[in-house]
Design a protein around this motif. Structure first.
Motif, PDB file in Angstrom:
ATOM      1  N   SER A 167     -39.066 -19.929  -9.632  1.00 22.42           N
ATOM      2  CA  SER A 167     -38.465 -18.713  -9.102  1.00 22.42           C
ATOM      3  C   SER A 167     -39.310 -18.123  -7.982  1.00 22.42           C
ATOM      4  O   SER A 167     -38.788 -17.723  -6.937  1.00 22.42           O
ATOM      5  CB  SER A 167     -38.299 -17.688 -10.227  1.00 22.42           C
ATOM      6  OG  SER A 167     -37.806 -16.467  -9.728  1.00 22.42           O
ATOM      7  N   VAL A 168     -40.612 -18.097  -8.181  1.00 17.74           N
ATOM      8  CA  VAL A 168     -41.514 -17.561  -7.164  1.00 17.74           C
ATOM      9  C   VAL A 168     -41.453 -18.399  -5.896  1.00 17.74           C
ATOM     10  O   VAL A 168     -41.452 -17.871  -4.780  1.00 17.74           O
ATOM     11  CB  VAL A 168     -42.959 -17.505  -7.707  1.00 17.74           C
ATOM     12  CG1 VAL A 168     -43.935 -17.142  -6.591  1.00 17.74           C
ATOM     13  CG2 VAL A 168     -43.055 -16.497  -8.841  1.00 17.74           C
ATOM     14  N   THR A 169     -41.370 -19.722  -6.054  1.00 17.78           N
ATOM     15  CA  THR A 169     -41.316 -20.607  -4.891  1.00 17.78           C
ATOM     16  C   THR A 169     -40.091 -20.328  -4.035  1.00 17.78           C
ATOM     17  O   THR A 169     -40.173 -20.261  -2.806  1.00 17.78           O
ATOM     18  CB  THR A 169     -41.302 -22.073  -5.346  1.00 17.78           C
ATOM     19  OG1 THR A 169     -42.487 -22.342  -6.098  1.00 17.78           O
ATOM     20  CG2 THR A 169     -41.246 -23.010  -4.143  1.00 17.78           C
ATOM     21  N   TRP A 170     -38.934 -20.173  -4.687  1.00  9.57           N
ATOM     22  CA  TRP A 170     -37.724 -19.866  -3.935  1.00  9.57           C
ATOM     23  C   TRP A 170     -37.860 -18.536  -3.198  1.00  9.57           C
ATOM     24  O   TRP A 170     -37.460 -18.413  -2.033  1.00  9.57           O
ATOM     25  CB  TRP A 170     -36.520 -19.809  -4.866  1.00  9.57           C
ATOM     26  CG  TRP A 170     -36.033 -21.146  -5.352  1.00  9.57           C
ATOM     27  CD1 TRP A 170     -36.041 -21.607  -6.633  1.00  9.57           C
ATOM     28  CD2 TRP A 170     -35.463 -22.196  -4.557  1.00  9.57           C
ATOM     29  NE1 TRP A 170     -35.517 -22.881  -6.705  1.00  9.57           N
ATOM     30  CE2 TRP A 170     -35.149 -23.262  -5.440  1.00  9.57           C
ATOM     31  CE3 TRP A 170     -35.182 -22.338  -3.207  1.00  9.57           C
ATOM     32  CZ2 TRP A 170     -34.578 -24.450  -4.993  1.00  9.57           C
ATOM     33  CZ3 TRP A 170     -34.614 -23.519  -2.760  1.00  9.57           C
ATOM     34  CH2 TRP A 170     -34.309 -24.557  -3.646  1.00  9.57           C
ATOM     35  N   CYS A 171     -38.407 -17.543  -3.854  1.00  9.46           N
ATOM     36  CA  CYS A 171     -38.555 -16.225  -3.233  1.00  9.46           C
ATOM     37  C   CYS A 171     -39.555 -16.247  -2.083  1.00  9.46           C
ATOM     38  O   CYS A 171     -39.343 -15.605  -1.046  1.00  9.46           O
ATOM     39  CB  CYS A 171     -38.980 -15.194  -4.278  1.00  9.46           C
ATOM     40  SG  CYS A 171     -37.676 -14.794  -5.475  1.00  9.46           S
ATOM     41  N   VAL A 172     -40.633 -17.015  -2.248  1.00 13.32           N
ATOM     42  CA  VAL A 172     -41.610 -17.150  -1.163  1.00 13.32           C
ATOM     43  C   VAL A 172     -40.962 -17.827   0.041  1.00 13.32           C
ATOM     44  O   VAL A 172     -41.208 -17.461   1.202  1.00 13.32           O
ATOM     45  CB  VAL A 172     -42.844 -17.941  -1.640  1.00 13.32           C
ATOM     46  CG1 VAL A 172     -43.731 -18.337  -0.465  1.00 13.32           C
ATOM     47  CG2 VAL A 172     -43.642 -17.112  -2.638  1.00 13.32           C
ATOM     48  N   GLY A 173     -40.114 -18.810  -0.221  1.00 13.71           N
ATOM     49  CA  GLY A 173     -39.376 -19.437   0.867  1.00 13.71           C
ATOM     50  C   GLY A 173     -38.491 -18.440   1.591  1.00 13.71           C
ATOM     51  O   GLY A 173     -38.370 -18.457   2.821  1.00 13.71           O
ATOM     52  N   GLY A 174     -37.865 -17.546   0.823  1.00 13.71           N
ATOM     53  CA  GLY A 174     -37.055 -16.504   1.434  1.00 13.71           C
ATOM     54  C   GLY A 174     -37.881 -15.568   2.296  1.00 13.71           C
ATOM     55  O   GLY A 174     -37.460 -15.178   3.391  1.00 13.71           O
ATOM     56  N   VAL A 175     -39.062 -15.210   1.812  1.00  8.47           N
ATOM     57  CA  VAL A 175     -39.965 -14.351   2.586  1.00  8.47           C
ATOM     58  C   VAL A 175     -40.346 -15.024   3.905  1.00  8.47           C
ATOM     59  O   VAL A 175     -40.315 -14.396   4.978  1.00  8.47           O
ATOM     60  CB  VAL A 175     -41.217 -14.012   1.766  1.00  8.47           C
ATOM     61  CG1 VAL A 175     -42.284 -13.364   2.651  1.00  8.47           C
ATOM     62  CG2 VAL A 175     -40.864 -13.090   0.609  1.00  8.47           C
ATOM     63  N   ALA A 176     -40.685 -16.311   3.838  1.00  7.48           N
ATOM     64  CA  ALA A 176     -41.087 -17.037   5.045  1.00  7.48           C
ATOM     65  C   ALA A 176     -39.942 -17.133   6.045  1.00  7.48           C
ATOM     66  O   ALA A 176     -40.127 -16.935   7.257  1.00  7.48           O
ATOM     67  CB  ALA A 176     -41.574 -18.435   4.660  1.00  7.48           C
ATOM     68  N   ALA A 177     -38.732 -17.421   5.560  1.00  4.78           N
ATOM     69  CA  ALA A 177     -37.579 -17.529   6.457  1.00  4.78           C
ATOM     70  C   ALA A 177     -37.264 -16.191   7.103  1.00  4.78           C
ATOM     71  O   ALA A 177     -36.933 -16.121   8.300  1.00  4.78           O
ATOM     72  CB  ALA A 177     -36.368 -18.050   5.684  1.00  4.78           C
TER      73      ALA A 177
END
Length: 511
Positions: A167-177
């Motif tokens: 879950s954290v990985t997906w959210c971090v990806g969202g932050v980066a995008a």
């Protein structure tokens, strides 16, 4: 069962094809016509003669990725004809944006027809018309796609029931995008709020705490993405990579800014597809459209209140106000007060979502024919908006700028290099525009109202005529201004105030 699956797949493919083709049909004429707008001419030269300048200028305004994309793409453009290719990139981005929006709307529970119509509408609003019609704006389409991608990634993380590292990985990806989107264009990053609005209007609020946690998770992603972009921008300034522009100043007078937002910005978003006007009263449909939007939203709130009670109504109101602030946060935080449509995309998108959702809910109150009537009304609204987008992209962008280019090309055609003539360009006033409407520096505006644009446009026209010359500016002497000098001071006069004349005339005087 197999027949149903095949029919459903066919409908989905047909809807996707129509959404992808729509922007090409709407903006095809604006792509193909021969014109540039304001900064286009300077950027054409700078990409070739001053490598790195576009990146430095954009980086100074906190848009380094914008500068990189723009400089790399403009290097492949040789002349004004090539600007159509950059506009095509913007239209391609809008086509992909409509597909991405449609898929996410469907994933959030929207029915097929309203989802498709809303996705189609969001690529024909005035903000989208700017992206499609102004060649240097094509990176904004990339920023919008990244913002939508950020929501898609964060949605996977927030929706993961098990939580943990995945879950954290997906959210971090969202932050980066989202950070990447903001580093292209600050006003495009908050387009994330449009997807949040689309998700909120379909949710039930039986469990208020669960809804609050869901919303808080997305707000953290938005804050993380915007914060990361800000940190990166400040680091580039601190390390000397870019010198901050004087425009990079934060707002200090928030009460006055709020009043400005409500009086100058919000009406443009509420008008949805109707265009404002700088010089005169807005178009006849502008204020009526504002009234229709508010009326439909008020009726939608009544219906939502009957369905979910005060919790649902409160959530809609708070979400609309809060997401409006998120959607326009970049401009609210900046000290500038320039309510252009290119900065309004996210804000208009949020209000469009609630408008379409309210129409759907009103239709659902009458189960027999209501949903079909609502879809028919929304379909007609989108069709009219598409026709307006086509008309305005041609008549308020392409044709006025094409006339300016034609006048300057006539001036360049009179240049005899052996004589090294003195060329004077009488700069136009905004009131000289051939367009029926004008809004700021976008719709119907005049490009050659300043000396620097006149200089760049004439240089572009001369390069077209003498492509083999290395230094075309040595072929003539240039001057420009808003006041006509004595006839002895020039050999060739290019009068840009004849934009309303048909056809344009060149005045040439020789001693």
């Amino acid at each position: 069962m197999q027949t149903r699956i095949t029919t459903g797949a066919f409908r989905a493919l047909g809807t996707a094809a129509l959404l992808f083709l729509l922007p090409w049909v709407v903006y095809g004429s604006a792509i193909s016509l021969d014109y540039g707008l304001r900064d286009d001419y300077a950027i054409l030269r700078e990409a070739r003669e001053e490598p790195g300048k576009i990146l430095r200028v954009c980086g100074a305004m906190g848009r380094p990725l914008y500068g990189w994309l723009l400089e790399r793409s403009t290097r492949e453009v040789d002349d004004v004809d090539g600007l159509g290719g950059l506009r095509a990139l913007g239209v391609l981005g809008l086509a992909l944006l409509s597909l991405a929006l449609y898929l996410l709307f469907r994933a959030e529970g929207w029915r097929r027809s309203p989802a498709a119509l809303l996705a189609a509408f969001l690529i024909v609003i005035p903000s989208a018309q700017v992206v499609a019609s102004w060649s240097i704006c094509w990176p904004q389409a990339v920023a919008l796609l990244l913002s939508v991608g950020a929501f898609a990634l964060a949605r996977r993380g927030v929706g993961t029931s098990t939580g943990g590292a995945r879950s954290v990985t997906w959210c971090v990806g969202g932050v980066a995008a989202l950070a990447a989107s903001t580093l292209i264009y600050q006003a495009s990053g908050p387009f994330y709020a449009v997807l949040l609005a689309a998700a909120l209007v379909t949710r039930r609020f039986d469990d208020v705490r669960a809804s609050a946690r869901w919303l808080a998770s997305h707000v953290l992603v938005v804050g993380g993405g915007l914060g990361l972009a800000y940190v990166v921008t400040r680091m580039t300034f601190a390390l000397g990579v870019f010198t901050p522009s004087p425009r990079m100043v934060l707002e200090r007078h928030f009460v006055a800014k709020a009043v400005w937002f409500v009086t100058q910005v919000l009406p443009n978003a509420l008008a949805l597809n109707a265009l404002n006007d700088t010089d005169a009263a807005p178009s006849w449909g502008y204020w009526p459209m504002v009234g229709v939007t508010l009326t439909v939203l008020a009726l939608g709130l009544v219906v939502e209140g009957r369905r979910t009670g005060r919790v649902g109504v409160g959530t809609w109101v708070v979400s609309l106000v809060g997401l409006s602030g998120v959607a326009y946060c970049a401009s609210l935080l900046a000290s500038e007060r320039w309510p252009t449509y290119r900065t309004l995309y996210a804000l208009t998108g949020v209000w469009s979502v609630f408008f379409f959702a309210a129409m759907v809910k009103l239709g659902d109150r009458f189960p027999t024919r209501g949903p079909r009537v609502a879809v028919a009304l929304l379909g007609g609204f989108v069709a009219v908006s598409a026709l307006l987008a086509h008309q305005q992209s041609v008549e308020l962008f392409a044709v006025p700028q094409e006339r300016e280019l034609a006048l300057m090309r006539q001036g360049a055609s009179a240049i005899v290099p052996a004589r090294k003539p003195r060329v004077f360009v009488l700069t136009a006033r905004q009131g000289d525009s051939a367009a029926s409407q004008r809004y700021l520096d976008e719709f119907g505006s005049v490009s050659v109202d300043t000396e620097w644009v006149a200089k760049e446009l004439l240089a572009t026209a001369v390069r077209e005529r003498f492509p083999q010359e290395k230094d075309t500016r040595s072929l003539y002497r240039f001057a420009a201004g808003p006041v006509l000098p004595e006839s002895r001071a020039y050999d060739i006069l290019v009068d840009m105030r004849q934009l309303r004349a048909s056809p344009p005339r060149l005045i040439q005087l020789a001693r």
